[in-house]
Scaffold this motif. Structure first.
Motif, PDB file in Angstrom:
ATOM      1  N   LYS A  96      -3.563   4.913 -13.574  1.00 54.37           N
ATOM      2  CA  LYS A  96      -4.106   5.623 -12.131  1.00 54.37           C
ATOM      3  C   LYS A  96      -5.220   4.697 -11.664  1.00 54.37           C
ATOM      4  O   LYS A  96      -5.388   4.326 -10.436  1.00 54.37           O
ATOM      5  N   THR A  97      -6.301   4.436 -12.553  1.00 50.90           N
ATOM      6  CA  THR A  97      -7.370   3.523 -12.186  1.00 50.90           C
ATOM      7  C   THR A  97      -6.953   2.200 -11.728  1.00 50.90           C
ATOM      8  O   THR A  97      -7.503   1.768 -10.848  1.00 50.90           O
ATOM      9  N   GLN A  98      -5.888   1.537 -12.422  1.00 49.71           N
ATOM     10  CA  GLN A  98      -5.450   0.269 -11.835  1.00 49.71           C
ATOM     11  C   GLN A  98      -5.042   0.356 -10.398  1.00 49.71           C
ATOM     12  O   GLN A  98      -5.020  -0.384  -9.560  1.00 49.71           O
ATOM     13  N   LEU A  99      -4.064   1.413 -10.270  1.00 50.12           N
ATOM     14  CA  LEU A  99      -3.485   1.791  -9.005  1.00 50.12           C
ATOM     15  C   LEU A  99      -4.594   1.915  -7.907  1.00 50.12           C
ATOM     16  O   LEU A  99      -4.558   1.726  -6.879  1.00 50.12           O
ATOM     17  N   GLN A 100      -5.586   2.834  -8.368  1.00 50.70           N
ATOM     18  CA  GLN A 100      -6.479   2.929  -7.307  1.00 50.70           C
ATOM     19  C   GLN A 100      -7.340   1.639  -7.016  1.00 50.70           C
ATOM     20  O   GLN A 100      -7.514   1.636  -5.779  1.00 50.70           O
ATOM     21  N   TYR A 101      -7.641   0.647  -7.994  1.00 47.72           N
ATOM     22  CA  TYR A 101      -8.010  -0.495  -7.793  1.00 47.72           C
ATOM     23  C   TYR A 101      -7.333  -1.100  -6.729  1.00 47.72           C
ATOM     24  O   TYR A 101      -7.616  -2.010  -5.784  1.00 47.72           O
ATOM     25  N   LEU A 102      -5.984  -1.030  -7.020  1.00 48.80           N
ATOM     26  CA  LEU A 102      -4.887  -1.891  -6.090  1.00 48.80           C
ATOM     27  C   LEU A 102      -5.072  -1.475  -4.698  1.00 48.80           C
ATOM     28  O   LEU A 102      -5.184  -2.261  -3.801  1.00 48.80           O
ATOM     29  N   LYS A 103      -5.110  -0.037  -4.538  1.00 47.29           N
ATOM     30  CA  LYS A 103      -5.107   0.685  -3.284  1.00 47.29           C
ATOM     31  C   LYS A 103      -6.439   0.163  -2.431  1.00 47.29           C
ATOM     32  O   LYS A 103      -6.337  -0.123  -1.185  1.00 47.29           O
ATOM     33  N   MET A 104      -7.458   0.080  -3.207  1.00 55.78           N
ATOM     34  CA  MET A 104      -8.834  -0.247  -2.688  1.00 55.78           C
ATOM     35  C   MET A 104      -8.905  -1.538  -2.163  1.00 55.78           C
ATOM     36  O   MET A 104      -9.362  -1.943  -1.094  1.00 55.78           O
ATOM     37  N   SER A 105      -8.451  -2.616  -2.953  1.00 52.72           N
ATOM     38  CA  SER A 105      -8.314  -3.817  -2.677  1.00 52.72           C
ATOM     39  C   SER A 105      -7.263  -4.189  -1.402  1.00 52.72           C
ATOM     40  O   SER A 105      -7.505  -5.042  -0.598  1.00 52.72           O
ATOM     41  N   GLY A 106      -6.258  -3.451  -1.211  1.00 46.20           N
ATOM     42  CA  GLY A 106      -5.340  -3.753  -0.136  1.00 46.20           C
ATOM     43  C   GLY A 106      -6.077  -2.999   0.971  1.00 46.20           C
ATOM     44  O   GLY A 106      -5.888  -3.617   2.264  1.00 46.20           O
ATOM     45  N   ASP A 107      -6.861  -1.857   0.966  1.00 43.45           N
ATOM     46  CA  ASP A 107      -7.579  -1.295   2.048  1.00 43.45           C
ATOM     47  C   ASP A 107      -8.702  -2.508   2.486  1.00 43.45           C
ATOM     48  O   ASP A 107      -8.967  -2.524   3.934  1.00 43.45           O
ATOM     49  N   ILE A 108      -9.302  -3.117   1.699  1.00 36.92           N
ATOM     50  CA  ILE A 108     -10.367  -4.034   2.033  1.00 36.92           C
ATOM     51  C   ILE A 108      -9.612  -5.080   2.588  1.00 36.92           C
ATOM     52  O   ILE A 108     -10.260  -5.685   3.516  1.00 36.92           O
ATOM     53  N   LEU A 132       0.587  -1.074  -0.004  1.00 39.31           N
ATOM     54  CA  LEU A 132      -0.050   0.013   0.058  1.00 39.31           C
ATOM     55  C   LEU A 132       0.916   1.251   0.085  1.00 39.31           C
ATOM     56  O   LEU A 132       0.769   2.208  -0.648  1.00 39.31           O
ATOM     57  N   GLY A 133       1.857   1.101   0.729  1.00 44.76           N
ATOM     58  CA  GLY A 133       2.892   2.411   0.751  1.00 44.76           C
ATOM     59  C   GLY A 133       3.197   2.670  -0.591  1.00 44.76           C
ATOM     60  O   GLY A 133       3.210   4.014  -1.131  1.00 44.76           O
ATOM     61  N   PHE A 134       3.954   1.737  -1.290  1.00 45.79           N
ATOM     62  CA  PHE A 134       4.199   1.873  -2.610  1.00 45.79           C
ATOM     63  C   PHE A 134       3.318   2.353  -3.806  1.00 45.79           C
ATOM     64  O   PHE A 134       3.369   3.188  -4.668  1.00 45.79           O
ATOM     65  N   THR A 135       2.257   1.816  -3.557  1.00 46.01           N
ATOM     66  CA  THR A 135       1.052   2.194  -4.329  1.00 46.01           C
ATOM     67  C   THR A 135       0.527   3.527  -3.986  1.00 46.01           C
ATOM     68  O   THR A 135       0.488   4.500  -5.265  1.00 46.01           O
ATOM     69  N   ASN A 136       0.659   4.035  -2.770  1.00 46.93           N
ATOM     70  CA  ASN A 136       0.375   5.507  -2.733  1.00 46.93           C
ATOM     71  C   ASN A 136       1.591   6.468  -3.296  1.00 46.93           C
ATOM     72  O   ASN A 136       1.307   7.535  -3.806  1.00 46.93           O
ATOM     73  N   LEU A 137       2.662   5.774  -3.000  1.00 54.27           N
ATOM     74  CA  LEU A 137       3.771   6.549  -3.824  1.00 54.27           C
ATOM     75  C   LEU A 137       3.673   6.832  -5.382  1.00 54.27           C
ATOM     76  O   LEU A 137       3.848   7.952  -5.847  1.00 54.27           O
ATOM     77  N   LEU A 138       3.436   5.831  -5.868  1.00 53.67           N
ATOM     78  CA  LEU A 138       3.173   5.540  -7.486  1.00 53.67           C
ATOM     79  C   LEU A 138       1.900   6.813  -7.715  1.00 53.67           C
ATOM     80  O   LEU A 138       2.005   7.301  -8.950  1.00 53.67           O
ATOM     81  N   LEU A 139       0.680   6.719  -6.901  1.00 49.72           N
ATOM     82  CA  LEU A 139      -0.395   7.640  -7.056  1.00 49.72           C
ATOM     83  C   LEU A 139       0.086   9.033  -7.153  1.00 49.72           C
ATOM     84  O   LEU A 139      -0.572   9.920  -7.650  1.00 49.72           O
ATOM     85  N   ASN A 140       0.691   9.284  -6.190  1.00 49.34           N
ATOM     86  CA  ASN A 140       1.023  10.787  -5.774  1.00 49.34           C
ATOM     87  C   ASN A 140       2.419  11.445  -6.363  1.00 49.34           C
ATOM     88  O   ASN A 140       2.304  12.649  -6.465  1.00 49.34           O
TER      89      ASN A 140
END
Length: 349
Positions: free
Chosen positions: A159-171, A142-150
Motif C-alpha cells: 500500500k505504501t509503495q502504491l501511494q508513492y506511485l500515485k503521488m509520483s504520478g500526480d507530481i 494512475l487509474g490502475f494504481t487507484n484500482l489497486l489501492l481501493n
C-alpha cells in the motif's frame, strides 16, 4: 566744463559701459571724433550681426535647423547669445541622431517580437501535442494504481509503495501542466491547495524516489528536518514535492560519483498567520559557473551537460514566487551549489 567736454564724457561713458574701451584721454575735438567714430562702427557692426542672426532664426522656422551662428571677436552679448544658440543646435543634432537610432532599434525590436511570438506559438503547439502523448499513458497508470489501492487486498508495504506511485504520478501531471503554463504562472493565475500534510511522509517519498539513482552513483544522500519544524504543515504538498524533486534531481545529476547531496529543512520564522520554512538542497557538484548563473533560470537554456536548469529551475523559481516564497542559488564553482527555498505555510488550518 565746456559743452565739448560734456559730449566727450558722455560718449566715453557709452563706450566704456557698452564696449569696455576708452580710445582717447584728451579733450580736443579730434578726441570727440575718434570716440564717436569708434561708437558708430560698433553700432553698425551690431546691426549687421543682428541682421544675420534674425535671418538665420527665420531660416530655422523654415526648416533649416543645423546652421551655426557666427562668433565675432567682440565677445559681447551677441556672441554670448550665438554661443548659446550653437550649443542648442548641437543638442538638437544629438537628439535627432538618437531619435533615428531609436527608430532603428524599435524596428528591430518589433521584428524580434514577431519572431518571439511565432516561436512561442510553435512551442505551445509542440507542448500541447506532447501533453496529449504523455497524459494518455500516465492517466492509465494512475487509474490502475487507484484500482489497486481501493479494491485489492494488499499488504501495508504494498500500500505504501502504491501511494508513492500515485503521488509520483500526480507530481508528474503537475509538472506537465506547469511546462504548458509557464506564461500562466508568470501572470500569477495558478491556483494552489492548502491542505494539511505530513512533512516526514513527504520527505520519505523524496528519499525513496531517488534512492536508486544515488545508489548507482554511490552518492551520499541524506535528509534532515529540524525539531522546530512542525510535523504537519498546511499548504500544497504536491507543489512542495515538485520543487524538491526538481532541485534534488538537478543536484544528483551534477554531482560526481561518491559525492554528497543534502536536503536540510529548517524553521525560519513565525508570523501572524504563517510559518516560514527553509528548504536547502546542497550538492558537491561542479556548480554553475560565473555568468552562466543568470542563464540557469532561463527555461530555454541548458547551462552545461551536467546541469539541467532550464525548465526545472524556471518552474521552481516561478512556483516559489507565486506561493509567496523566495528562491536563491548560492554557488562555489567546482566546489558546491546550494539551492535555498523559503516557503510560507498557513497556521492552524
Amino acid at each position: 566744463m565746456s559743452q565739448l567736454e560734456k559730449i566727450l564724457a558722455l560718449v566715453r561713458s557709452i563706450n566704456e559701459d557698452e564696449f569696455q574701451e576708452q580710445l582717447t584721454y584728451g579733450d580736443s575735438l579730434d578726441d570727440v571724433y575718434q570716440e564717436l567714430l569708434f561708437l558708430a562702427e560698433k553700432i553698425e557692426s551690431k546691426k549687421r550681426r543682428t541682421a544675420i542672426i534674425v535671418e538665420h532664426i527665420s531660416n530655422c522656422f523654415a526648416g533649416d535647423f543645423f546652421n551655426y551662428l557666427p562668433i565675432s571677436e567682440a565677445h559681447d552679448e551677441l556672441d554670448v547669445f550665438c554661443m548659446g544658440f550653437n550649443t542648442y543646435i548641437e543638442e538638437l543634432k544629438s537628439a535627432m541622431v538618437s531619435r533615428g537610432l531609436l527608430e532603428t532599434i524599435n524596428k528591430k525590436l518589433v521584428k524580434e517580437k514577431e519572431r518571439s511570438e511565432q516561436l512561442a506559438l510553435s512551442r505551445n503547439q509542440f507542448l500541447s501535442n506532447m501533453n496529449h502523448e504523455i497524459r494518455t499513458p500516465l492517466n492509465a497508470i494512475l487509474g490502475f494504481t487507484n484500482l489497486l489501492l481501493n479494491s485489492s487486498p494488499i499488504s501495508p508495504d504494498q500500500k505504501t509503495q502504491l501511494q508513492y506511485l500515485k503521488m509520483s504520478g500526480d507530481i508528474l501531471l503537475v509538472i506537465i501542466d506547469d511546462i504548458l503554463d509557464l506564461a500562466k504562472m508568470e501572470s500569477r493565475q495558478v491556483e494552489f491547495s492548502n491542505k494539511p500534510f505530513n512533512l516526514s511522509q513527504l520527505t520519505r517519498l523524496v528519499h525513496e524516489t531517488f534512492l536508486t539513482k544515488v545508489q548507482q552513483k554511490r552518492i551520499d544522500f541524506k535528509i534532515s528536518i529540524d525539531k522546530e519544524v512542525p510535523a504537519v504543515l498546511t499548504g500544497d504538498s504536491i507543489r512542495v514535492t515538485q520543487i524538491l524533486f526538481n532541485l534534488i534531481s538537478n543536484s544528483i545529476k551534477s554531482t560526481p560519483e561518491k559525492g554528497k547531496v543534502r536536503l536540510k529543512i529548517k524553521f525560519q520564522v513565525e508570523e501572524k498567520d504563517f510559518y516560514f520554512v527553509k528548504f536547502s538542497v546542497i550538492d558537491s557538484g561542479i556548480g554553475i559557473f560565473g555568468a552562466k548563473l543568470d542563464s540557469a533560470l532561463n527555461p530555454l537554456i541548458q547551462v552545461n551537460d551536467t546541469v539541467d536548469s532550464g525548465v526545472g529551475l524556471a518552474i521552481v523559481q516561478k512556483t516559489v514566487s507565486v506561493m509567496g516564497g523566495t528562491f536563491q542559488i548560492k554557488n562555489k564553482a567546482g566546489v558546491e551549489t546550494k539551492y535555498i527555498v523559503t516557503l510560507p505555510f498557513l497556521k492552524g488550518y
